[in-house]
Design a protein around this motif. Structure first.
Motif, short mmCIF file in Angstrom:
data_model
loop_
_atom_site.label_atom_id
_atom_site.label_comp_id
_atom_site.label_asym_id
_atom_site.label_seq_id
_atom_site.Cartn_x
_atom_site.Cartn_y
_atom_site.Cartn_z
N LYS A 1 124.64 -37.24 30.92
CA LYS A 1 123.26 -36.84 30.59
C LYS A 1 122.41 -36.71 31.85
O LYS A 1 121.29 -36.22 31.81
N LYS B 1 113.49 -38.60 12.08
CA LYS B 1 113.59 -38.05 13.44
C LYS B 1 112.89 -36.71 13.57
O LYS B 1 112.40 -36.36 14.64
N PRO C 1 118.53 -45.55 23.98
CA PRO C 1 118.69 -46.78 23.20
C PRO C 1 118.93 -47.97 24.13
O PRO C 1 119.39 -47.80 25.24
N ILE D 1 114.40 -47.85 23.68
CA ILE D 1 113.85 -47.85 22.33
C ILE D 1 114.75 -48.71 21.45
O ILE D 1 115.96 -48.46 21.36
N GLY E 1 124.37 -31.22 21.86
CA GLY E 1 123.06 -31.66 22.35
C GLY E 1 122.04 -31.59 21.24
O GLY E 1 121.17 -30.72 21.21
N GLY F 1 123.82 -42.07 19.07
CA GLY F 1 124.59 -40.89 19.45
C GLY F 1 124.61 -39.84 18.34
O GLY F 1 124.24 -40.09 17.20
N GLY F 2 125.06 -38.66 18.76
CA GLY F 2 124.95 -37.49 17.90
C GLY F 2 125.81 -37.52 16.65
O GLY F 2 125.39 -37.06 15.59
N VAL F 3 127.03 -38.06 16.75
CA VAL F 3 127.93 -38.01 15.58
C VAL F 3 127.37 -38.87 14.46
O VAL F 3 127.35 -38.46 13.28
N GLU G 1 127.94 -30.94 27.75
CA GLU G 1 127.36 -31.30 26.46
C GLU G 1 128.15 -30.64 25.34
O GLU G 1 128.47 -29.45 25.44
N SER H 1 118.07 -39.62 25.73
CA SER H 1 119.53 -39.56 25.78
C SER H 1 120.11 -40.95 25.77
O SER H 1 119.44 -41.91 26.14
N ARG H 2 121.39 -41.03 25.39
CA ARG H 2 122.11 -42.27 25.67
C ARG H 2 122.22 -42.43 27.19
O ARG H 2 122.11 -41.45 27.93
N1 UDP Z 1 118.95 -40.86 20.05
C1 UDP Z 1 118.17 -41.79 19.40
N2 UDP Z 1 117.60 -42.80 20.10
C2 UDP Z 1 117.74 -42.89 21.44
C3 UDP Z 1 118.53 -41.93 22.12
C4 UDP Z 1 119.15 -40.93 21.39
O1 UDP Z 1 117.99 -41.70 18.19
O2 UDP Z 1 117.19 -43.82 22.03
C5 UDP Z 1 119.54 -39.77 19.26
C6 UDP Z 1 119.00 -38.41 19.61
O3 UDP Z 1 117.73 -38.21 19.03
C7 UDP Z 1 120.09 -37.52 19.04
C8 UDP Z 1 121.35 -38.34 19.29
O4 UDP Z 1 120.93 -39.69 19.47
O5 UDP Z 1 119.91 -37.33 17.65
C9 UDP Z 1 122.09 -37.86 20.52
O6 UDP Z 1 122.82 -36.74 20.19
P1 UDP Z 1 123.24 -35.67 21.26
O7 UDP Z 1 124.05 -34.64 20.55
O8 UDP Z 1 122.04 -35.17 21.99
O9 UDP Z 1 124.12 -36.46 22.33
P2 UDP Z 1 125.32 -37.53 22.20
O10 UDP Z 1 124.67 -38.87 22.25
O11 UDP Z 1 126.04 -37.28 20.90
O12 UDP Z 1 126.16 -37.27 23.41
#
Ligand code: UDP
Length: 472
Positions: free
Chosen positions: A282, A222, A308, A346, A378, A58-60, A375, A276-277
């Motif tokens: 999403k 990344k 993931p 992944i 994103g 996730g993004g954080v 979002e 995406s998660r």
């Molecule tokens: N991400 C990842 N692997 C995955 C899916 C997502 O590394 O299989 C990463 C993606 O590249 C991004 C983050 O998780 O850096 C998702 O951040 P985003 O702000 O798009 O959405 P959030 O998951 O925070 O809602």
């Protein structure tokens, strides 16, 4: 003694911000180093402690790993800790999270029983004081999951910032409900940070609020540059692309778990990608349906929906159910449609390998999509834009700050309009020159607005304002 508990510490790297110079240039680097100097003078040896709910996924998590690395490289003692919680706790926080996005989530209540579950985190995280937090230390608490810490930290004399990464542009009953649940925890913070002005709830009108959009690390696994052969080798090693004589990858040793029909993708065919998660916001399901129904097969494109492994993100209890629904939907497609769509998990075991595969996939994509229903920012959009990819994305939340429609990508006004989605994707697949133009502009826009130097300078200003308010 009771007090805020001790969430686990997350190891954070140290990255010299001077590495950014080739990307941001000497002038921007100087500004960054100057503001780091001011922060060091302000804090002395005091740390800036960040608290969130997960160290990976996730993004954080993505954001903290990189931002704190640069902060430490600039001599600021930035730390990161994560809280723990029971499955019931994360079910409640997911409901709050969905609520802030204007959605009912799993439809469950947010009443007194949920408040008891939420506040039980105070006990389950242990009853020792929060590490070494002393009066005057700065603590940045991220998102709703650890927000219960805010009043405890304030009582302890810390300077507390609550940073909210999620939100909705126009309040609705679900966002109001989530805010009325959260209000008592977050209101006492000394400062609040939102990614967008429209996300700020009414009760914070007049409070010191900073608007700080996220950023991406152009040098991380990344986002770092990657040659075309390296992309293909990585994706072949992960089993997404056909081997076709490609060599072995030193960086990728794990296979992506794939649901597909007809084997690996040809290395030179067009692909459409959403990373995406597995989260309903999403709208992976909408991407699948929009692609199958509205992107003509004669364009030869395949869709890859990647995320993931659903057990890989601790604070995301919905992921497994969303993944199961996607699997079911995929199985229900006619064979010809199934051949056009791959679902990919992944592995998360090695974050750098995961990031490298995502990097390769985003770079290899002919078109990247992010058809979110809501979002906060994103990051995936900025990541793809940085890679000069043409992006088709919903005009929701922070995505609308990133893409200028028709200049640096394509924005969809109505994320539920699958026909418009499919038409936008098909147009870019059929017009490589336009796709290239959008991609070039996208990279420029990220360089101007969404890199870590801007982000860290805004944080430095926030810390200075906080210190000034504290001494007043
Ligand atoms: N991400 C990842 N692997 C995955 C899916 C997502 O590394 O299989 C990463 C993606 O590249 C991004 C983050 O998780 O850096 C998702 O951040 P985003 O702000 O798009 O959405 P959030 O998951 O925070 O809602």
């Amino acid at each position: 003694m009771s007090g805020p508990p001790t969430p686990a510490r997350v190891p954070v790297g140290v990255v010299d911000p001077r590495h950014l110079e080739p990307v941001v240039g000497p002038h921007r680097l100087r500004e960054l180093l100057d503001s780091a100097r001011r922060v060091r003078a302000l804090l002395g040896s005091r740390p800036v402690v960040n608290v969130s709910s997960t160290a990976t996924g996730g993004g954080v998590a993505e954001l903290l790993q990189m931002l704190l690395g640069y902060a430490r490289g600039a001599g600021v003692a930035a730390e990161w800790r994560v809280i723990t919680g029971s499955p019931e706790f994360f079910a409640v926080t997911k409901r709050i999270h969905n609520g802030l996005y204007g959605s009912p989530g799993d439809g469950g209540p947010l009443g007194a029983a949920e408040r008891r579950i939420y506040e039980r985190a105070i006990a389950t995280n242990g009853d020792r004081p929060l590490g070494s937090i002393r009066r005057g230390d700065v603590v940045v608490v991220h998102d709703p999951q650890p927000a219960w810490l805010v009043p405890l930290l304030v009582d302890r004399g810390a300077r507390v910032v609550w940073r909210c990464h999620v939100g909705i542009d126009a309040a609705n009953e679900w966002s109001e409900r989530a805010w009325s649940f959260l209000r008592r925890y977050v209101e006492p913070a000394h400062a609040h940070v939102f990614s967008r002005a429209s996300f700020v709830p009414g009760f914070l009108a007049g409070a010191p609020v900073a608007i700080i959009p996220p950023s991406i690390d152009p040098l991380s696994p990344k986002n770092a540059s990657m040659s075309r052969p390296a992309q293909r080798t990585a994706l072949a090693a992960a089993m997404l692309l056909r081997r076709d004589g490609l060599g072995r990858s030193r960086r990728v040793t794990r296979h992506v778990h794939l649901l597909r029909e007809g084997g690996a993708l040809p290395a030179d065919g067009p692909i459409v990608v959403q990373v995406s998660r597995w989260d309903r916001m999403k709208d992976m399901r909408g991407v699948l349906d929009g692609f199958v129904e509205h992107v003509p097969p004669r364009l030869g494109a395949r869709l890859v929906l990647a995320g993931p492994a659903p057990t890989g993100v601790a604070d995301d209890p919905e992921a497994a159910a969303v993944w199961d629904e996607m699997v079911e939907r995929w199985h229900s497609l006619p064979t010809v449609a199934r051949r056009r769509v791959q679902l990919a998990l992944i592995p998360m075991d090695d974050p750098d390998e995961n990031a490298y595969v995502v990097n390769a996939l985003q770079r290899h994509a002919t078109v990247v999509v992010q058809k979110s229903l809501a979002e906060g920012f994103g990051l995936t959009v900025a990541e793809a834009m940085w890679k000069s990819r043409p992006v088709v994305a919903s005009a929701v939340g922070g995505i609308a700050d990133q893409i200028v429609d028709g200049e640096s990508g394509v924005l969809l006004d109505d994320p539920s309009d699958l026909g418009a989605f499919g038409a936008a994707v098909a147009r870019l697949l059929a017009d490589p020159a336009e796709a290239r133009r959008l991609g070039r502009n996208a990279r420029r826009r990220v360089r101007e607005r969404f890199l870590p130097d801007r982000h860290l300078i805004q944080y430095a200003k926030l810390l200075a304002d906080l210190a000034e308010a504290g001494s007043g």
